[in-house]
Motif scaffolding. Structure first.
Motif, PDB file in Angstrom:
ATOM      1  N   GLY A   1      47.767  48.118  31.404  1.00 43.98           N
ATOM      2  CA  GLY A   1      46.671  47.162  31.546  1.00 43.98           C
ATOM      3  C   GLY A   1      45.964  46.947  30.224  1.00 43.98           C
ATOM      4  O   GLY A   1      46.100  47.733  29.281  1.00 43.98           O
ATOM      5  N   GLN A   2      45.228  45.860  30.169  1.00 48.44           N
ATOM      6  CA  GLN A   2      44.430  45.525  28.996  1.00 48.44           C
ATOM      7  C   GLN A   2      43.061  45.071  29.480  1.00 48.44           C
ATOM      8  O   GLN A   2      42.955  44.366  30.494  1.00 48.44           O
ATOM      9  CB  GLN A   2      45.080  44.410  28.185  1.00 48.44           C
ATOM     10  CG  GLN A   2      46.398  44.804  27.573  1.00 48.44           C
ATOM     11  CD  GLN A   2      47.046  43.649  26.829  1.00 48.44           C
ATOM     12  OE1 GLN A   2      47.084  42.540  27.332  1.00 48.44           O
ATOM     13  NE2 GLN A   2      47.534  43.931  25.630  1.00 48.44           N
ATOM     14  N   TRP A   3      42.018  45.465  28.736  1.00 50.58           N
ATOM     15  CA  TRP A   3      40.658  45.112  29.079  1.00 50.58           C
ATOM     16  C   TRP A   3      39.940  44.609  27.844  1.00 50.58           C
ATOM     17  O   TRP A   3      40.084  45.187  26.762  1.00 50.58           O
ATOM     18  CB  TRP A   3      39.903  46.334  29.622  1.00 50.58           C
ATOM     19  CG  TRP A   3      40.373  46.741  30.962  1.00 50.58           C
ATOM     20  CD1 TRP A   3      39.820  46.415  32.165  1.00 50.58           C
ATOM     21  CD2 TRP A   3      41.511  47.546  31.257  1.00 50.58           C
ATOM     22  NE1 TRP A   3      40.555  46.961  33.182  1.00 50.58           N
ATOM     23  CE2 TRP A   3      41.602  47.672  32.647  1.00 50.58           C
ATOM     24  CE3 TRP A   3      42.480  48.177  30.474  1.00 50.58           C
ATOM     25  CZ2 TRP A   3      42.598  48.388  33.270  1.00 50.58           C
ATOM     26  CZ3 TRP A   3      43.485  48.889  31.100  1.00 50.58           C
ATOM     27  CH2 TRP A   3      43.527  48.989  32.480  1.00 50.58           C
TER      28      TRP A   3
ATOM     29  N   GLU B   1      36.260  43.906  31.279  1.00 47.34           N
ATOM     30  CA  GLU B   1      36.956  43.086  32.272  1.00 47.34           C
ATOM     31  C   GLU B   1      38.436  43.048  31.922  1.00 47.34           C
ATOM     32  O   GLU B   1      38.806  43.046  30.747  1.00 47.34           O
ATOM     33  CB  GLU B   1      36.400  41.661  32.305  1.00 47.34           C
ATOM     34  CG  GLU B   1      35.025  41.558  32.932  1.00 47.34           C
ATOM     35  CD  GLU B   1      34.958  41.953  34.394  1.00 47.34           C
ATOM     36  OE1 GLU B   1      35.986  41.797  35.120  1.00 47.34           O
ATOM     37  OE2 GLU B   1      33.896  42.429  34.813  1.00 47.34           O
ATOM     38  N   PRO B   2      39.298  43.017  32.950  1.00 46.13           N
ATOM     39  CA  PRO B   2      40.741  42.988  32.682  1.00 46.13           C
ATOM     40  C   PRO B   2      41.188  41.671  32.064  1.00 46.13           C
ATOM     41  O   PRO B   2      40.624  40.618  32.339  1.00 46.13           O
ATOM     42  CB  PRO B   2      41.374  43.178  34.062  1.00 46.13           C
ATOM     43  CG  PRO B   2      40.315  42.806  35.038  1.00 46.13           C
ATOM     44  CD  PRO B   2      38.995  43.044  34.374  1.00 46.13           C
ATOM     45  N   VAL B   3      42.203  41.771  31.216  1.00 45.96           N
ATOM     46  CA  VAL B   3      42.832  40.606  30.594  1.00 45.96           C
ATOM     47  C   VAL B   3      44.196  40.462  31.255  1.00 45.96           C
ATOM     48  O   VAL B   3      44.986  41.410  31.242  1.00 45.96           O
ATOM     49  CB  VAL B   3      43.000  40.795  29.068  1.00 45.96           C
ATOM     50  CG1 VAL B   3      43.716  39.598  28.458  1.00 45.96           C
ATOM     51  CG2 VAL B   3      41.662  41.021  28.408  1.00 45.96           C
ATOM     52  N   LEU B   4      44.459  39.316  31.826  1.00 45.02           N
ATOM     53  CA  LEU B   4      45.767  39.095  32.454  1.00 45.02           C
ATOM     54  C   LEU B   4      46.851  39.068  31.379  1.00 45.02           C
ATOM     55  O   LEU B   4      46.608  38.589  30.266  1.00 45.02           O
ATOM     56  CB  LEU B   4      45.757  37.781  33.232  1.00 45.02           C
ATOM     57  CG  LEU B   4      44.750  37.704  34.386  1.00 45.02           C
ATOM     58  CD1 LEU B   4      44.754  36.311  34.990  1.00 45.02           C
ATOM     59  CD2 LEU B   4      45.049  38.756  35.434  1.00 45.02           C
ATOM     60  N   PRO B   5      48.038  39.572  31.692  1.00 43.38           N
ATOM     61  CA  PRO B   5      49.110  39.600  30.682  1.00 43.38           C
ATOM     62  C   PRO B   5      49.366  38.237  30.039  1.00 43.38           C
ATOM     63  O   PRO B   5      49.582  38.149  28.842  1.00 43.38           O
ATOM     64  CB  PRO B   5      50.327  40.084  31.461  1.00 43.38           C
ATOM     65  CG  PRO B   5      49.767  40.840  32.623  1.00 43.38           C
ATOM     66  CD  PRO B   5      48.462  40.166  32.955  1.00 43.38           C
ATOM     67  N   ALA B   6      49.317  37.183  30.818  1.00 43.32           N
ATOM     68  CA  ALA B   6      49.554  35.842  30.267  1.00 43.32           C
ATOM     69  C   ALA B   6      48.303  35.296  29.584  1.00 43.32           C
ATOM     70  O   ALA B   6      48.354  34.256  28.944  1.00 43.32           O
ATOM     71  CB  ALA B   6      49.998  34.895  31.372  1.00 43.32           C
ATOM     72  N   GLY B   7      47.172  36.012  29.683  1.00 42.50           N
ATOM     73  CA  GLY B   7      45.918  35.507  29.160  1.00 42.50           C
ATOM     74  C   GLY B   7      45.562  36.012  27.775  1.00 42.50           C
ATOM     75  O   GLY B   7      44.431  35.852  27.339  1.00 42.50           O
TER      76      GLY B   7
ATOM     77  N   THR C   1      44.074  48.693  25.276  1.00 49.35           N
ATOM     78  CA  THR C   1      45.342  48.694  25.991  1.00 49.35           C
ATOM     79  C   THR C   1      45.611  50.098  26.514  1.00 49.35           C
ATOM     80  O   THR C   1      45.399  51.084  25.812  1.00 49.35           O
ATOM     81  CB  THR C   1      46.493  48.275  25.051  1.00 49.35           C
ATOM     82  OG1 THR C   1      46.213  46.959  24.576  1.00 49.35           O
ATOM     83  CG2 THR C   1      47.815  48.261  25.761  1.00 49.35           C
TER      84      THR C   1
ATOM     85  N   VAL D   1      38.409  35.170  29.893  1.00 48.43           N
ATOM     86  CA  VAL D   1      38.055  36.415  30.574  1.00 48.43           C
ATOM     87  C   VAL D   1      36.609  36.287  31.058  1.00 48.43           C
ATOM     88  O   VAL D   1      35.702  36.076  30.253  1.00 48.43           O
ATOM     89  CB  VAL D   1      38.211  37.639  29.640  1.00 48.43           C
ATOM     90  CG1 VAL D   1      37.818  38.922  30.365  1.00 48.43           C
ATOM     91  CG2 VAL D   1      39.631  37.723  29.105  1.00 48.43           C
TER      92      VAL D   1
END
Length: 154
Positions: free
Chosen positions: A123-125, A138-144, A117, A91
């Motif tokens: 979304g997740q940050w 900062e956003p966290v990608l679902p696969a990340g 969440t 991230v």
């Protein structure tokens, strides 16, 4: 909301690297530092002429990449323009003030950083709170969502 607590001023990239070393030492982390010195070597000096080492004002720009060992995976790229790019478990936090870097790292390694969440919209940050009501998100990608990030979901 009060005024943010002032960060100690880190006037140079060298001072910022020394501050990161102190945080790494306090948390028993290994670190590797790679320095790029000169306008022809730093990543943001696109306006510098070919084979130019100095900035137009005669100064020698200094950029450093600091890789911290252990978990979470953290890298800090310190730029000559008084800012940094910090990556935590993939991230990226761009435009972090160079003066805020030590507090940012203490928050990450001190357990204050967390993943927030939201279900709608989904979304997740990754949230990194600093002293004085300063917060980076900062956003966290679902696969990340790494195991370290998953353990910090709130």
């Amino acid at each position: 909301m009060g005024n943010p607590a002032p960060h100690p001023h880190l006037p140079t990239t060298e001072a910022a690297v020394a501050a990161v070393r102190e945080v790494a030492h306090a948390h028993r982390l290994e670190l590797t530092v790679t320095d790029d010195i000169g306008a022809d070597r730093t990543s943001r000096r696109t306006a510098a002429g070919a084979f130019t080492v100095l900035d137009p004002d005669g100064s020698l720009p200094h950029e450093a990449l600091v890789e911290l060992g252990g978990s979470p995976a953290v890298t800090v790229r310190l730029f000559p323009e008084d800012d940094a790019l910090i990556t935590v478990e993939g991230v990226e936090f761009a435009d972090v003030s160079r003066d805020a870097v030590p507090a940012f790292l203490r928050s990450v390694y001190g357990g204050l950083a967390h993943v927030r969440t939201r279900f709608f919209p989904p979304g997740q940050w990754l949230v990194v709170p600093l002293p004085g009501d300063e917060t980076y998100r900062e956003p966290v990608l679902p696969a990340g969502l790494s195991p370290w990030l998953a353990r910090r979901v709130r």
